[in-house]
Design a protein around this motif. Structure first.
Motif, PDB file in Angstrom:
ATOM      1  N   PHE A  96       0.866  -1.178   0.000  1.00 55.00           N
ATOM      2  CA  PHE A  96       0.000   0.000   0.000  1.00 55.00           C
ATOM      3  C   PHE A  96       0.896   1.219   0.000  1.00 55.00           C
ATOM      4  O   PHE A  96       1.487   1.579   1.023  1.00 55.00           O
ATOM      5  CB  PHE A  96      -0.921  -0.006   1.211  1.00 55.00           C
ATOM      6  CG  PHE A  96      -1.916   1.135   1.208  1.00 55.00           C
ATOM      7  CD1 PHE A  96      -2.910   1.202   0.237  1.00 55.00           C
ATOM      8  CD2 PHE A  96      -1.852   2.133   2.168  1.00 55.00           C
ATOM      9  CE1 PHE A  96      -3.829   2.244   0.229  1.00 55.00           C
ATOM     10  CE2 PHE A  96      -2.767   3.179   2.170  1.00 55.00           C
ATOM     11  CZ  PHE A  96      -3.748   3.234   1.196  1.00 55.00           C
ATOM     12  N   ILE A  97       1.047   1.836  -1.184  1.00 57.95           N
ATOM     13  CA  ILE A  97       1.962   2.956  -1.373  1.00 57.95           C
ATOM     14  C   ILE A  97       1.242   4.061  -2.120  1.00 57.95           C
ATOM     15  O   ILE A  97       0.625   3.807  -3.163  1.00 57.95           O
ATOM     16  CB  ILE A  97       3.226   2.515  -2.146  1.00 57.95           C
ATOM     17  CG1 ILE A  97       3.964   1.408  -1.386  1.00 57.95           C
ATOM     18  CG2 ILE A  97       4.150   3.704  -2.403  1.00 57.95           C
ATOM     19  CD1 ILE A  97       5.114   0.789  -2.160  1.00 57.95           C
ATOM     20  N   ASP A  98       1.325   5.268  -1.598  1.00 59.46           N
ATOM     21  CA  ASP A  98       0.723   6.446  -2.237  1.00 59.46           C
ATOM     22  C   ASP A  98      -0.752   6.225  -2.576  1.00 59.46           C
ATOM     23  O   ASP A  98      -1.238   6.603  -3.646  1.00 59.46           O
ATOM     24  CB  ASP A  98       1.502   6.834  -3.498  1.00 59.46           C
ATOM     25  CG  ASP A  98       2.927   7.275  -3.190  1.00 59.46           C
ATOM     26  OD1 ASP A  98       3.159   7.769  -2.065  1.00 59.46           O
ATOM     27  OD2 ASP A  98       3.798   7.121  -4.067  1.00 59.46           O
ATOM     28  N   GLY A  99      -1.460   5.576  -1.681  1.00 57.25           N
ATOM     29  CA  GLY A  99      -2.887   5.378  -1.862  1.00 57.25           C
ATOM     30  C   GLY A  99      -3.287   4.227  -2.750  1.00 57.25           C
ATOM     31  O   GLY A  99      -4.480   4.032  -3.013  1.00 57.25           O
ATOM     32  N   VAL A 100      -2.312   3.446  -3.229  1.00 56.45           N
ATOM     33  CA  VAL A 100      -2.590   2.338  -4.151  1.00 56.45           C
ATOM     34  C   VAL A 100      -2.392   0.997  -3.445  1.00 56.45           C
ATOM     35  O   VAL A 100      -1.306   0.707  -2.924  1.00 56.45           O
ATOM     36  CB  VAL A 100      -1.687   2.408  -5.403  1.00 56.45           C
ATOM     37  CG1 VAL A 100      -1.925   1.191  -6.303  1.00 56.45           C
ATOM     38  CG2 VAL A 100      -1.935   3.697  -6.169  1.00 56.45           C
ATOM     39  N   HIS A 101      -3.466   0.188  -3.430  1.00 62.88           N
ATOM     40  CA  HIS A 101      -3.377  -1.183  -2.941  1.00 62.88           C
ATOM     41  C   HIS A 101      -2.925  -2.065  -4.105  1.00 62.88           C
ATOM     42  O   HIS A 101      -3.636  -2.194  -5.102  1.00 62.88           O
ATOM     43  CB  HIS A 101      -4.742  -1.686  -2.470  1.00 62.88           C
ATOM     44  CG  HIS A 101      -5.378  -0.862  -1.392  1.00 62.88           C
ATOM     45  ND1 HIS A 101      -5.193  -1.119  -0.048  1.00 62.88           N
ATOM     46  CD2 HIS A 101      -6.223   0.219  -1.465  1.00 62.88           C
ATOM     47  CE1 HIS A 101      -5.891  -0.249   0.662  1.00 62.88           C
ATOM     48  NE2 HIS A 101      -6.523   0.576  -0.174  1.00 62.88           N
ATOM     49  N   ARG A 102      -1.752  -2.658  -4.002  1.00 62.37           N
ATOM     50  CA  ARG A 102      -1.258  -3.569  -5.039  1.00 62.37           C
ATOM     51  C   ARG A 102      -1.306  -4.983  -4.486  1.00 62.37           C
ATOM     52  O   ARG A 102      -0.749  -5.267  -3.413  1.00 62.37           O
ATOM     53  CB  ARG A 102       0.170  -3.209  -5.443  1.00 62.37           C
ATOM     54  CG  ARG A 102       0.784  -4.173  -6.457  1.00 62.37           C
ATOM     55  CD  ARG A 102       2.145  -3.683  -6.960  1.00 62.37           C
ATOM     56  NE  ARG A 102       2.814  -4.713  -7.737  1.00 62.37           N
ATOM     57  CZ  ARG A 102       3.901  -5.376  -7.347  1.00 62.37           C
ATOM     58  NH1 ARG A 102       4.470  -5.103  -6.174  1.00 62.37           N
ATOM     59  NH2 ARG A 102       4.434  -6.306  -8.112  1.00 62.37           N
ATOM     60  N   MET A 103      -1.980  -5.871  -5.227  1.00 65.41           N
ATOM     61  CA  MET A 103      -2.151  -7.256  -4.792  1.00 65.41           C
ATOM     62  C   MET A 103      -1.722  -8.202  -5.902  1.00 65.41           C
ATOM     63  O   MET A 103      -2.048  -7.966  -7.066  1.00 65.41           O
ATOM     64  CB  MET A 103      -3.617  -7.506  -4.421  1.00 65.41           C
ATOM     65  CG  MET A 103      -4.052  -6.789  -3.157  1.00 65.41           C
ATOM     66  SD  MET A 103      -5.857  -6.643  -2.969  1.00 65.41           S
ATOM     67  CE  MET A 103      -6.163  -5.168  -3.955  1.00 65.41           C
ATOM     68  N   TRP A 104      -0.985  -9.230  -5.545  1.00 66.27           N
ATOM     69  CA  TRP A 104      -0.542 -10.192  -6.547  1.00 66.27           C
ATOM     70  C   TRP A 104      -0.541 -11.592  -5.940  1.00 66.27           C
ATOM     71  O   TRP A 104      -0.515 -11.787  -4.729  1.00 66.27           O
ATOM     72  CB  TRP A 104       0.832  -9.828  -7.113  1.00 66.27           C
ATOM     73  CG  TRP A 104       1.985  -9.846  -6.137  1.00 66.27           C
ATOM     74  CD1 TRP A 104       2.892 -10.852  -5.924  1.00 66.27           C
ATOM     75  CD2 TRP A 104       2.372  -8.781  -5.240  1.00 66.27           C
ATOM     76  NE1 TRP A 104       3.802 -10.501  -4.970  1.00 66.27           N
ATOM     77  CE2 TRP A 104       3.523  -9.236  -4.544  1.00 66.27           C
ATOM     78  CE3 TRP A 104       1.874  -7.510  -4.959  1.00 66.27           C
ATOM     79  CZ2 TRP A 104       4.161  -8.452  -3.568  1.00 66.27           C
ATOM     80  CZ3 TRP A 104       2.506  -6.729  -4.000  1.00 66.27           C
ATOM     81  CH2 TRP A 104       3.634  -7.188  -3.325  1.00 66.27           C
ATOM     82  N   VAL A 105      -0.590 -12.587  -6.822  1.00 67.53           N
ATOM     83  CA  VAL A 105      -0.636 -13.976  -6.397  1.00 67.53           C
ATOM     84  C   VAL A 105      -0.102 -14.838  -7.528  1.00 67.53           C
ATOM     85  O   VAL A 105      -0.108 -14.427  -8.701  1.00 67.53           O
ATOM     86  CB  VAL A 105      -2.093 -14.370  -6.016  1.00 67.53           C
ATOM     87  CG1 VAL A 105      -2.956 -14.562  -7.258  1.00 67.53           C
ATOM     88  CG2 VAL A 105      -2.139 -15.599  -5.135  1.00 67.53           C
ATOM     89  N   TYR A 106       0.362 -16.035  -7.182  1.00 65.47           N
ATOM     90  CA  TYR A 106       0.870 -16.995  -8.162  1.00 65.47           C
ATOM     91  C   TYR A 106      -0.076 -18.197  -8.221  1.00 65.47           C
ATOM     92  O   TYR A 106      -0.731 -18.548  -7.235  1.00 65.47           O
ATOM     93  CB  TYR A 106       2.281 -17.449  -7.796  1.00 65.47           C
ATOM     94  CG  TYR A 106       3.296 -16.343  -7.828  1.00 65.47           C
ATOM     95  CD1 TYR A 106       4.000 -16.053  -8.989  1.00 65.47           C
ATOM     96  CD2 TYR A 106       3.551 -15.573  -6.689  1.00 65.47           C
ATOM     97  CE1 TYR A 106       4.938 -15.030  -9.028  1.00 65.47           C
ATOM     98  CE2 TYR A 106       4.479 -14.548  -6.720  1.00 65.47           C
ATOM     99  CZ  TYR A 106       5.170 -14.278  -7.883  1.00 65.47           C
ATOM    100  OH  TYR A 106       6.081 -13.254  -7.916  1.00 65.47           O
ATOM    101  N   SER A 107      -0.101 -18.839  -9.383  1.00 69.95           N
ATOM    102  CA  SER A 107      -1.048 -19.934  -9.599  1.00 69.95           C
ATOM    103  C   SER A 107      -0.802 -21.118  -8.669  1.00 69.95           C
ATOM    104  O   SER A 107      -1.719 -21.899  -8.397  1.00 69.95           O
ATOM    105  CB  SER A 107      -0.994 -20.401 -11.054  1.00 69.95           C
ATOM    106  OG  SER A 107       0.315 -20.866 -11.380  1.00 69.95           O
TER     107      SER A 107
END
Length: 225
Positions: free
Chosen positions: A66-77
Motif C-alpha cells: 500500500f503505497i501512495d494510496g494504491v493497494h497492489r495485490m498479486w498472487v501466483y497460480s
C-alpha cells in the motif's frame, strides 16, 4: 459529499428495461443519465473495513503493498489458499468487512489497474447469494477483456490502464449493473439475496489462469441508497 482516504501503511430505483444485447453482455454501452453515484450516499470507510486475504503461508508484504494510496495485490497460480483448511484457489483480495448487506441498493466504486499478462483472475466480486457462493464475478482474460465469470463479455482493452469501476447491486430488484469509466457496460439478474459483501484484488479462476496475477486498486468507496 464526505470522502475517506487511507493513510500510507494502512493494512488494515427504477430499473431501466434494457435491450437484450446489453442485458447479456454486449459492449454496446447504454447511455447513462448521469454519474453512477448520483442519488447515493457514501458510507465512510474505516481501516477496519479493509480486510486482507492472502495465501496463508506467506507474509502479507510478499503479496500486498500500500503505497501512495494504491493497494497492489498479486498472487501466483501455485500459491496456497487463504486458509490452511480451505480448498479454494489462490487469492490476494480486499474484503469490505463490516458492511455486509442483504437488502436495499448498494454500490462499490474503485479505480482498478491490471497489468498485461494477468489472465483468469477475478478482480472484483460480490460474495454471497441464495444460489451459489457469489452474486457477481468480474474476471480479466487475455487480451485485457473483462468477463462476467468466464463467459459474457463486459469490456475490453483494460490492460495497463486505470479504469473506474462501479458496481450497483439492487438487492430488492434482483439486478446488478456494472459501469466502467462512468458508462454502463453490463446488467444481469443477481442470484438472490444472501449475506453479501464486495471484494477486489486477484482471485484465481478454476482454469485457464496465468502463473502471475496482479491488480491494483485506489479510491475505494462504498455507497448506498
Amino acid at each position: 459529499m464526505k470522502r475517506f482516504s487511507f493513510s500510507h501503511g494502512t493494512v488494515l430505483t427504477i430499473i431501466l428495461v434494457l435491450p437484450a444485447a446489453i442485458l447479456f453482455g454486449s459492449d454496446i454501452a447504454a447511455a447513462s443519465a448521469g454519474d453512477p453515484t448520483d442519488g447515493f450516499t457514501e458510507v465512510p470507510l474505516k481501516p477496519s473495513n479493509i480486510a486482507l486475504q492472502k495465501p496463508y503461508d506467506v507474509p502479507l508484504d510478499q503479496r500486498y503493498s500500500f503505497i501512495d494510496g494504491v493497494h497492489r495485490m498479486w498472487v501466483y497460480s501455485d500459491d496456497k489458499p487463504f486458509s490452511r483448511h480451505s480448498d479454494t484457489q489462490p487469492r490476494t483480495e480486499i474484503r469490505i468487512a463490516g458492511l455486509d448487506y442483504s437488502s436495499g441498493v448498494w454500490q462499490f466504486e474503485g479505480h482498478g489497474y491490471v497489468p498485461k499478462g494477468t489472465s483468469g483472475a477475478t478482480v472484483a466480486q460480490i460474495h454471497g447469494a441464495s444460489h451459489g457462493a457469489t452474486t457477481l464475478i468480474l474476471r480479466i482474460y487475455e487480451p485485457g477483456e473483462m468477463r462476467y465469470y468466464d463467459t459474457l463479455h463486459v469490456a475490453g482493452d483494460l490492460y495497463d490502464t486505470w479504469f473506474r469501476l462501479n458496481i450497483v447491486h439492487d438487492v430488492d430488484g434482483g439486478m446488478v449493473t456494472v459501469f466502467l469509466n462512468g458508462e454502463q457496460k453490463f446488467q444481469h439478474h443477481d442470484e438472490g439475496p444472501g449475506d453479501l459483501y464486495f471484494k477486489c484484488g486477484v482471485y484465481a479462476a478454476p482454469a485457464d489462469i496465468s502463473h502471475y496475477m496482479e491488480s491494483r486498486w485506489k479510491n475505494i468507496k462504498i455507497y448506498r441508497k
